[in-house]
Design an enzyme around this catalytic site. Structure first.
Site, mmCIF file in Angstrom:
data_model
loop_
_atom_site.group_PDB
_atom_site.id
_atom_site.type_symbol
_atom_site.label_atom_id
_atom_site.label_comp_id
_atom_site.label_asym_id
_atom_site.label_seq_id
_atom_site.Cartn_x
_atom_site.Cartn_y
_atom_site.Cartn_z
ATOM 1 N N GLU A 131 45.224 36.116 36.114
ATOM 2 C CA GLU A 131 44.376 34.983 36.538
ATOM 3 C C GLU A 131 44.170 34.000 35.388
ATOM 4 O OE1 GLU A 131 40.306 36.088 37.279
ATOM 5 O OE2 GLU A 131 39.840 34.207 38.305
ATOM 6 N N LYS A 166 41.444 30.742 44.930
ATOM 7 C CA LYS A 166 40.461 31.837 44.880
ATOM 8 C C LYS A 166 39.351 31.602 45.896
ATOM 9 C CE LYS A 166 37.988 34.585 41.400
ATOM 10 N NZ LYS A 166 37.714 34.693 39.951
ATOM 11 N N CYS A 189 41.258 38.254 41.462
ATOM 12 C CA CYS A 189 40.100 38.959 40.912
ATOM 13 C C CYS A 189 39.011 39.245 41.955
ATOM 14 C CB CYS A 189 39.545 38.180 39.719
ATOM 15 S SG CYS A 189 38.613 39.218 38.570
ATOM 16 N N SER A 196 39.390 40.125 34.253
ATOM 17 C CA SER A 196 38.201 40.965 34.419
ATOM 18 C C SER A 196 37.594 41.294 33.069
ATOM 19 C CB SER A 196 38.588 42.254 35.156
ATOM 20 O OG SER A 196 37.517 43.173 35.104
#
Lengths: 307, 313
Positions: free
Chosen positions: B44, B111, B148, B174
């Site tokens: 990401e 996202k 995520c 993360s």
């Protein structure tokens, strides 16, 4: 999947080196990896290769010295020992052991003349005038902490290294820090570790046993200890802070766990009263974009590194 | 053998350094072509770094950005999932992950779920996507891309699988936290993610490919630990925690067929039931239908008793 809690290391006399509440036990291997990468990342982003810190002889600064040496090599670390004339000689000796064992660069800067130059000494007033002669130990201690900060930031220039913070989470939460003194730094690798966790990490990274075992002290006056002054033990306080803050337990819930009602109220007050020490001072909002409010950038932006 | 070679690019991008990160992506794509990879997955915001704050607008790219075109060209005849800040024509900023194949951008996943709590502040800087679609890929099966936090919402993995994905790809930044010694790998975050990925793989009887970044942005350290989980919840590959690296693993797509016939969970999903009950819940929350869970005396749409008339203010 839960793993067993690691055993507390034993000292030369066969007794555990320190008391470690089970809920505070951390994976020290992971902590060392994260912290080493954090230290390297902070330096890289700022364009520095070296670090400087004030070494007191206590466990916090000793641990940070070991962590910095592990991250970037001892040859890139400068430790500055900054005793005041009433500082404990034993503290200085302990600091020297750390320097010798790491093999890092070190120097001693006596701050007595700086502090006494302001408050005066004996009957001779300093820059503060006659009133300064009667200054409390707390005022003197805070002033000394700020002189040490000033020395470290000067050495940051001459040594070409960032000032590394050495304050732990417990003292930050209860406000046992001097604003713009010992809390001033470019970054802090141990600021999210409770005192009990500092001890755990110190033991595995090789901080001398004597330093791990001795009673924590701000060394503002001879014989002072944090726990003697505050009336609680660090493991007990750490547990209380962990449940109240990290685990968001209410007063009623921690009292039901066995914590004393009066202690909980007192620690809650200390934490609330120290909030201002943990935050950047507020700026009166007037313009279209204001730092910290609606002008929000990473501390180190691309292209901002010192070259 | 329906073997596919997947490369997990567990990189540590430098915050805001788009050109530098782009060069690293191109380099990895070159290595991937040499090793005969089928799919390369980057983390990401691998092109920009994560903790951007007001830098987000400065590193944003429109889909016709020439820098993106360089990446598309470098992908050659493999499939790649890359992630960056996408600026739409109406100037919204999205955290995006694009599937690059055959010299074009095949799909852009924006996202859906932007965490704005705890240490996260994504909603302040980004718009959330509104579309969730599986997509056919060069791998020969459908891919489902998520970013995520998208995986912290049960419906996402399920919908992707129902839409035809057999390989679920999650790209992450993360932040590691909760270093309790009793946690697997010493890290609470890793324990939670590993649990989620195994559950999703098993419940959707799909491969789960998780690529998480490493490195440090400001205070935050990213823990890596990228993984590939098989459709029976089995661990196909685990990358180390915290180490930067480009990891190669192979999956056998026949495992999906085997598992889905042996354990026909997807076949047995009750979509019409979900659809109907979700419609009811939405109507009840909007106050358009009597709330079946309401306390006595409460207004429609409220589960708890309110003061009469308060809803009008």
């Amino acid at each position: 999947m839960n793993r067993p809690v690691p055993a507390v290391p034993l000292g030369a006399d066969g007794a555990p080196l320190f008391e470690l509440p089970v809920e505070l036990a951390i994976d020290t291997d992971v902590a060392r990896r994260v912290i080493a990468a954090f230290i390297r990342g902070q330096l890289r982003q700022a364009g520095f290769e070296r670090a400087v810190l004030g070494l007191s002889g206590g466990i916090d600064s000793a641990l940070v010295a070991y962590l910095v040496a592990e991250a970037i090599g001892a040859e890139r670390l400068r430790c500055v020992l900054m005793p005041y004339r009433t500082s404990s000689p034993a503290s200085r000796a302990d600091a020297e052991v750390v320097v010798a064992s790491l093999g890092c660069v070190s120097e001693v800067v006596e701050i007595s003349s700086m502090v006494d130059g302001f408050f005066g000494s004996g009957d001779v007033p300093g820059a503060a005038g006659p009133e300064g002669l009667a200054a409390s130990a707390l005022r003197r201690g805070n002033f000394a902490a700020r002189m040490r900060m000033a020395v470290l930031y000067d050495r940051s220039v001459t040594w070409g290294g960032l000032v590394v913070g050495t304050g732990n989470k417990t003292e930050s939460l209860i406000g046992y820090t001097t604003l713009f003194g010992d809390s001033a730094c470019a970054f802090n690798p141990i600021g999210d570790l409770y005192k009990s966790q500092v001890r755990q990490l110190a033991a595995v990274i090789g901080v001398p046993e004597r330093i791990i075992r001795k009673a924590p002290s701000a060394d503002l006056w001879p014989g002072q200890t944090d726990e003697g002054e505050a009336g609680f033990s660090y493991p007990h306080l750490d547990r209380l802070l962990f449940w109240r803050i990290d685990k968001r337990r209410s007063v009623e819930e921690v009292v039901a766990m066995g914590f004393d009602t009066a202690l909980v109220a007192r620690v809650d007050r200390m934490v609330a009263a120290a909030e201002f020490k943990r935050q950047v001072p507020p700026i009166a909002k007037l313009g279209p974009r204001t730092a910290g409010i609606d002008y929000l950038y990473p501390r180190r932006r691309p292209g901002s590194a010192r070259s | 053998m329906e073997t596919r070679r997947i490369i997990l690019a567990q990189l540590g991008p430098h915050l805001g350094a788009l050109e530098e990160n782009l060069a690293r992506h191109v380099e990895v794509l070159g290595e991937a072509r040499d090793t005969g990879a089928d799919l390369v997955v980057f983390p990401e915001l691998g092109l920009t770094g994560y903790q951007l704050q007001d830098l987000a607008g400065e590193v944003a790219m429109r889909l016709d950005d020439p820098r993106l075109a360089r990446l598309v060209a470098a992908t050659g005849d493999l499939s790649a999932v890359v992630s960056f800040v996408e600026e739409s024509a109406d100037h919204r900023l999205f955290i995006a992950a694009a599937l690059l194949e055959d010299g074009e951008i095949r799909q852009v996943h924006r996202k859906l779920h932007l965490p704005t709590y705890g240490l996260f502040d994504e909603r302040r800087f980004f718009a959330s996507g509104d579309v969730l679609r599986a997509i056919p890929s060069r791998l020969g099966v459908g891919l489902g891309i998520a970013i995520c936090e998208d995986f912290w919402h049960l419906s996402v993995a399920q919908m992707l699988a129902l839409d035809g994905a057999q390989v679920l790809v999650n790209v992450s930044s993360s932040p590691g936290r909760d270093l309790a010694a009793t946690n697997e790998g010493g890290l609470g975050t890793a324990t939670s993610w590993r649990t989620l990925m195994r559950a999703y793989a098993q419940l959707t009887t799909s491969f789960v490919v998780f690529v998480n970044r490493v490195g440090v942005d400001e205070s935050i350290s990213f823990w890596g630990g990228s993984e590939v989980i098989g459709p029976a919840g089995d661990t196909v590959f685990s990358a180390p925690l915290y180490d930067e690296g480009v990891f190669i693993c192979e999956v056998n797509l026949a495992d999906v067929r085997r598992e889905r016939i042996a354990l026909p969970l997807l076949r047995d999903e009750r979509l019409e039931l979900q659809h109907r009950e979700l419609g009811r819940i939405i109507a009840e929350r909007a106050g358009l239908a009597p709330d079946s869970m309401v306390e006595e005396g409460a207004e429609g749409g409220l589960d708890v008793t309110g003061q009469p008339g308060r809803g009008a203010t």
